[in-house]
Scaffold this motif. Structure first.
Motif: not given
Length: 115
Positions: A51-74
Motif C-alpha cells: 500500500i502506497r502513501s496515497g492509498g493505492s494497493t496491489n496484491y499477489a494474484d494468489s491472495v486477491k479477494g482474500r487478503f486486504t491491506i490497510s494503513r493508519d498513517n497517524a
C-alpha cells in the motif's frame, strides 16, 4: 533509523482468518510505502500486498479477494486482514517499509494454516 514490529501471527484452521499488524517507528516519511511479504519453507520471499502513501494497493494474484491491506498513517501502522486462509498461505510474514529507495524489514511473524 526505522524499526518495524509485527504482531498477529499464529495457527488457524483452513478457512479461518488472521489479522497481522506492523507498527513502524523512527524516521518515517509520509511518502513511504508499506507492504507484506512472505516466505514459505524452501521458497523465495514473495510480495503479498503493498500500500502506497496515497492509498493505492496491489496484491499477489494468489491472495486477491482474500487478503486486504490497510494503513493508519497517524499510527504508522499497516495491517493485513487475511480471510479464507489456505494451507499454502503458511509462511513467515514480513513487514516492509520502503522510503527513499531503501527497504526496512520486520523480524517476521509465523502464520500456520492447518488443513
Amino acid at each position: 533509523q526505522v524499526q518495524l514490529v509485527e504482531s498477529g501471527g499464529g495457527l488457524v484452521q483452513a478457512g479461518g482468518s488472521l489479522r497481522l499488524s506492523c507498527a513502524a517507528s523512527g524516521s518515517i516519511f509520509s511518502s513511504s510505502s508499506m507492504g507484506w511479504y512472505r516466505q514459505g519453507s524452501g521458497k523465495p520471499r514473495e510480495l503479498v500486498a503493498r500500500i502506497r502513501s496515497g492509498g493505492s494497493t496491489n496484491y499477489a494474484d494468489s491472495v486477491k479477494g482474500r487478503f486486504t491491506i490497510s494503513r493508519d498513517n497517524a499510527k504508522n501502522t499497516v495491517y493485513l486482514q487475511m480471510n479464507s486462509l489456505k494451507p499454502e498461505d503458511t509462511a513467515v510474514y514480513y513487514c516492509n517499509l520502503r522510503q527513499w529507495q531503501k527497504d526496512y524489514w520486520g523480524q517476521g511473524t509465523q502464520v500456520t494454516i492447518s488443513s
